[in-house]
Scaffold this motif. Structure first.
Motif, PDB file in Angstrom:
ATOM      1  N   HIS A  32       0.846  -1.192   0.000  1.00  0.00           N
ATOM      2  CA  HIS A  32       0.000   0.000   0.000  1.00  0.00           C
ATOM      3  C   HIS A  32       0.882   1.244   0.000  1.00  0.00           C
ATOM      4  O   HIS A  32       1.937   1.265   0.620  1.00  0.00           O
ATOM      5  CB  HIS A  32      -0.884   0.039   1.254  1.00  0.00           C
ATOM      6  CG  HIS A  32      -2.040  -0.895   1.215  1.00  0.00           C
ATOM      7  ND1 HIS A  32      -1.917  -2.258   1.140  1.00  0.00           N
ATOM      8  CD2 HIS A  32      -3.372  -0.644   1.250  1.00  0.00           C
ATOM      9  CE1 HIS A  32      -3.104  -2.811   1.130  1.00  0.00           C
ATOM     10  NE2 HIS A  32      -4.013  -1.858   1.198  1.00  0.00           N
ATOM     11  N   ALA A  33       0.438   2.279  -0.678  1.00  0.00           N
ATOM     12  CA  ALA A  33       1.118   3.572  -0.629  1.00  0.00           C
ATOM     13  C   ALA A  33       0.558   4.357   0.553  1.00  0.00           C
ATOM     14  O   ALA A  33      -0.517   4.040   1.069  1.00  0.00           O
ATOM     15  CB  ALA A  33       0.876   4.339  -1.923  1.00  0.00           C
ATOM     16  N   LEU A  34       1.277   5.362   0.993  1.00  0.00           N
ATOM     17  CA  LEU A  34       0.793   6.219   2.070  1.00  0.00           C
ATOM     18  C   LEU A  34       0.190   7.476   1.458  1.00  0.00           C
ATOM     19  O   LEU A  34       0.718   8.027   0.498  1.00  0.00           O
ATOM     20  CB  LEU A  34       1.940   6.603   3.007  1.00  0.00           C
ATOM     21  CG  LEU A  34       2.622   5.447   3.729  1.00  0.00           C
ATOM     22  CD1 LEU A  34       3.776   5.974   4.573  1.00  0.00           C
ATOM     23  CD2 LEU A  34       1.639   4.697   4.605  1.00  0.00           C
ATOM     24  N   ARG A  35      -0.915   7.926   2.029  1.00  0.00           N
ATOM     25  CA  ARG A  35      -1.592   9.118   1.535  1.00  0.00           C
ATOM     26  C   ARG A  35      -1.820  10.045   2.718  1.00  0.00           C
ATOM     27  O   ARG A  35      -2.304   9.622   3.760  1.00  0.00           O
ATOM     28  CB  ARG A  35      -2.921   8.716   0.904  1.00  0.00           C
ATOM     29  CG  ARG A  35      -3.697   9.864   0.325  1.00  0.00           C
ATOM     30  CD  ARG A  35      -4.934   9.401  -0.381  1.00  0.00           C
ATOM     31  NE  ARG A  35      -5.961   9.030   0.585  1.00  0.00           N
ATOM     32  CZ  ARG A  35      -7.248   8.935   0.293  1.00  0.00           C
ATOM     33  NH1 ARG A  35      -7.659   9.146  -0.932  1.00  0.00           N
ATOM     34  NH2 ARG A  35      -8.114   8.609   1.206  1.00  0.00           N
ATOM     35  N   VAL A  36      -1.460  11.292   2.549  1.00  0.00           N
ATOM     36  CA  VAL A  36      -1.660  12.283   3.606  1.00  0.00           C
ATOM     37  C   VAL A  36      -2.989  12.975   3.352  1.00  0.00           C
ATOM     38  O   VAL A  36      -3.252  13.433   2.242  1.00  0.00           O
ATOM     39  CB  VAL A  36      -0.505  13.310   3.608  1.00  0.00           C
ATOM     40  CG1 VAL A  36      -0.738  14.377   4.657  1.00  0.00           C
ATOM     41  CG2 VAL A  36       0.817  12.610   3.830  1.00  0.00           C
ATOM     42  N   VAL A  37      -3.856  13.022   4.385  1.00  0.00           N
ATOM     43  CA  VAL A  37      -5.163  13.656   4.244  1.00  0.00           C
ATOM     44  C   VAL A  37      -5.350  14.693   5.336  1.00  0.00           C
ATOM     45  O   VAL A  37      -4.735  14.613   6.397  1.00  0.00           O
ATOM     46  CB  VAL A  37      -6.313  12.617   4.306  1.00  0.00           C
ATOM     47  CG1 VAL A  37      -6.261  11.679   3.125  1.00  0.00           C
ATOM     48  CG2 VAL A  37      -6.302  11.849   5.605  1.00  0.00           C
TER      49      VAL A  37
END
Length: 171
Positions: A53-58
């Motif tokens: 999985h990639a990391l996503r900043v929200v």
């Protein structure tokens, strides 16, 4: 030697160890990322979720999503395929300027099964005559159709650089 977190403190590359509040600051169940293969002492590596999985900043609510593994999505690919195209210029009724220039010859006064000339005044047959020249020879359109076409391109290198991290939770 890299900086490492243990159950007794944080050890730095110069071999010094920070023990004051080093592990007490992290409550049990805290999840952190580590750029190493194994979880530090006092932490448990999470192996049930997050692989590939990639990391996503929200800035809003945290969630998960997607269905394609990281290495699959970023594998180098060469575009290719088939495209079908069809169409029509539509029905075109030629206007007078589009019709080739021409005239019509008319024989008048024919009769009988032998198509004999009808005698005019004084017994001589009526002469043939032509209509005025008309038409301009302008252009017009025709329908088109292409059943299929193939395409291909150069390889797209999507081998994005990355750093592997693990997720671990504090015991």
């Amino acid at each position: 030697m890299a900086t490492s977190l243990t159950n007794t403190g944080i050890t730095f590359p110069d071999a010094t160890t920070q023990t004051t509040a080093a592990t007490a600051e992290f409550s049990s169940g805290t999840v952190m990322l580590f750029a190493q293969t194994s979880a530090p002492t006092g932490w448990t590596k999470n192996t049930s979720t997050g692989n590939q999985h990639a990391l996503r900043v929200v800035t809003g609510s945290a969630s998960t999503g997607g269905s394609v593994d990281f290495t699959t999505a970023f594998a180098s690919q060469t575009p290719s395929g088939t495209v079908s195209v069809s169409g029509s210029a539509g029905a075109t009724t030629l206007s007078t300027p589009q019709i080739p220039a021409h005239s019509h010859s008319i024989n008048r006064g024919r009769y009988g099964t032998d198509n004999l000339p009808l005698p005019g005044p004084g017994g001589t047959p009526y002469p043939a005559f032509s209509t005025n020249n008309t038409g301009g020879g302008g252009s017009h359109s025709h329908p088109f159709s292409v059943s299929s076409s193939t395409f291909s391109g150069n390889a797209i290198n999507l081998a994005v650089k990355y750093v592997d991290v693990i997720r671990a939770s504090k015991n």
